[in-house]
Design a protein around this motif. Structure first.
Motif, short mmCIF file in Angstrom:
data_model
loop_
_atom_site.label_atom_id
_atom_site.label_comp_id
_atom_site.label_asym_id
_atom_site.label_seq_id
_atom_site.Cartn_x
_atom_site.Cartn_y
_atom_site.Cartn_z
N PHE A 62 0.06 -1.27 0.94
CA PHE A 62 0.12 -0.08 -0.37
C PHE A 62 0.88 1.39 0.46
O PHE A 62 0.46 2.33 -1.12
N ILE A 63 2.09 1.02 1.20
CA ILE A 63 3.05 2.28 0.99
C ILE A 63 3.29 2.29 -0.31
O ILE A 63 3.63 3.66 -0.80
N LEU A 64 4.05 1.66 -0.88
CA LEU A 64 5.28 1.13 -2.33
C LEU A 64 4.06 2.20 -3.21
O LEU A 64 4.59 3.26 -4.15
N MET A 65 2.74 1.36 -3.45
CA MET A 65 1.37 1.66 -4.79
C MET A 65 1.35 3.71 -4.46
O MET A 65 0.89 4.43 -5.51
N ARG A 66 1.51 4.22 -3.68
CA ARG A 66 1.47 6.01 -3.35
C ARG A 66 2.26 6.14 -4.03
O ARG A 66 1.91 7.52 -4.10
N LYS A 138 -6.05 11.95 -7.25
CA LYS A 138 -5.63 13.61 -7.14
C LYS A 138 -4.29 13.27 -8.04
O LYS A 138 -3.98 13.79 -8.81
N ARG A 139 -3.93 11.81 -8.43
CA ARG A 139 -2.55 12.35 -9.37
C ARG A 139 -3.28 12.13 -10.40
O ARG A 139 -2.24 12.57 -11.60
N VAL A 140 -3.83 11.82 -10.62
CA VAL A 140 -4.43 12.11 -12.96
C VAL A 140 -4.94 13.63 -12.84
O VAL A 140 -4.34 14.13 -13.24
N ARG A 141 -5.72 14.11 -11.25
CA ARG A 141 -5.50 16.13 -10.74
C ARG A 141 -4.22 16.27 -10.82
O ARG A 141 -3.74 17.83 -11.13
N GLY A 142 -3.37 15.66 -10.66
CA GLY A 142 -1.18 16.34 -11.04
C GLY A 142 -0.93 16.89 -8.79
O GLY A 142 -0.56 17.60 -8.77
N THR A 143 -2.69 16.70 -7.85
CA THR A 143 -1.74 16.70 -7.12
C THR A 143 -1.81 16.11 -5.56
O THR A 143 -1.97 16.32 -4.61
N ALA A 144 -1.59 15.59 -6.60
CA ALA A 144 -0.51 14.11 -5.07
C ALA A 144 0.41 14.06 -4.53
O ALA A 144 0.93 15.15 -5.07
N LEU A 145 0.27 13.46 -3.20
CA LEU A 145 1.71 13.48 -2.27
C LEU A 145 2.97 13.93 -3.28
O LEU A 145 3.85 14.62 -3.12
N SER A 146 3.35 12.43 -3.89
CA SER A 146 4.63 12.30 -4.62
C SER A 146 4.51 13.68 -5.29
O SER A 146 5.80 14.09 -6.16
N GLN A 147 3.60 14.08 -6.25
CA GLN A 147 3.69 14.96 -7.48
C GLN A 147 3.94 16.14 -6.63
O GLN A 147 4.75 16.99 -7.52
N ARG A 148 3.72 16.64 -5.73
CA ARG A 148 3.54 18.36 -4.98
C ARG A 148 5.47 17.86 -4.53
O ARG A 148 6.26 18.84 -4.61
N LEU A 149 5.23 16.80 -4.09
CA LEU A 149 7.18 16.56 -3.69
C LEU A 149 8.17 16.71 -4.43
O LEU A 149 9.00 17.35 -4.54
N CYS A 150 7.42 15.96 -5.36
CA CYS A 150 8.79 16.18 -6.85
C CYS A 150 8.65 18.09 -7.31
O CYS A 150 9.69 18.74 -7.49
N CYS A 151 7.68 18.40 -7.11
CA CYS A 151 7.95 20.16 -7.81
C CYS A 151 8.25 20.59 -6.97
O CYS A 151 9.11 21.57 -7.09
#
Length: 160
Positions: A62-66, A138-151
């Motif tokens: 679960f943690i890895l897939m996020r 959220k990943r489709v919208r571009g607001t997932a935690l991993s995407q925000r962290l990357c930004c």
């Protein structure tokens, strides 16, 4: 570093990290099982196996897939990596004993078909669970935690 480069580097690292973490967890559990066998006997190993299969491993999946940056609802590539990592770990033993790759693969298939195919069902279930665990609107919208962290990691210019 711009956002696109950061995204590509993070996604590549993520796809390398998922099987590495899965393999490391399986290796760690193997060491723990050996120690538990000596300390607690068969009952301890069985209890630890159930705890691993039904609690620890699903939590890790679960943690890895996020962490995926793929802009889809689910990431089938990362979900497929976990059963493939299991298969790779299962093939290590026959390869270490000197079997050819084709013979080790055949041994893997025999083990997965054993007991009515329960091994294959387990891997299929792990894949489906990883797909469900990775579901993210959220990943489709571009607001997932991993995407925000990357930004944030790529700098303030990339956030605009």
């Amino acid at each position: 570093m711009n956002a696109k480069k950061c995204k590509i580097l993070w996604q590549a690292a993520y796809y390398l990290l998922v099987p590495a973490v899965t393999g490391a967890l399986l290796a760690l559990f193997s060491v723990i099982f050996r120690a538990a066998k000596d300390a607690y006997g068969l009952g301890g190993v069985i209890a630890l196996t159930y705890a691993t299969v039904f609690c620890i491993l699903p939590a890790a999946v679960f943690i890895l897939m996020r962490g995926s940056l793929l802009p889809w609802y689910v990431d089938p590539f990362a979900a497929a990596e976990i059963p493939l990592a299991f298969c790779a770990v299962m093939m290590i033993g026959p390869l270490r004993r000197g079997q050819a790759f084709s013979a080790a693969f055949e041994t893997l298939l025999i083990e997965l078909k054993d007991d009515g195919g329960i091994g294959g069902l387990f891997l299929a279930g792990m894949f489906v669970f990883a797909l469900l665990a990775g579901f993210s609107i959220k990943r489709v919208r571009g607001t997932a935690l991993s995407q925000r962290l990357c930004c944030k990691l790529s700098g303030p210019a990339a956030e605009q």
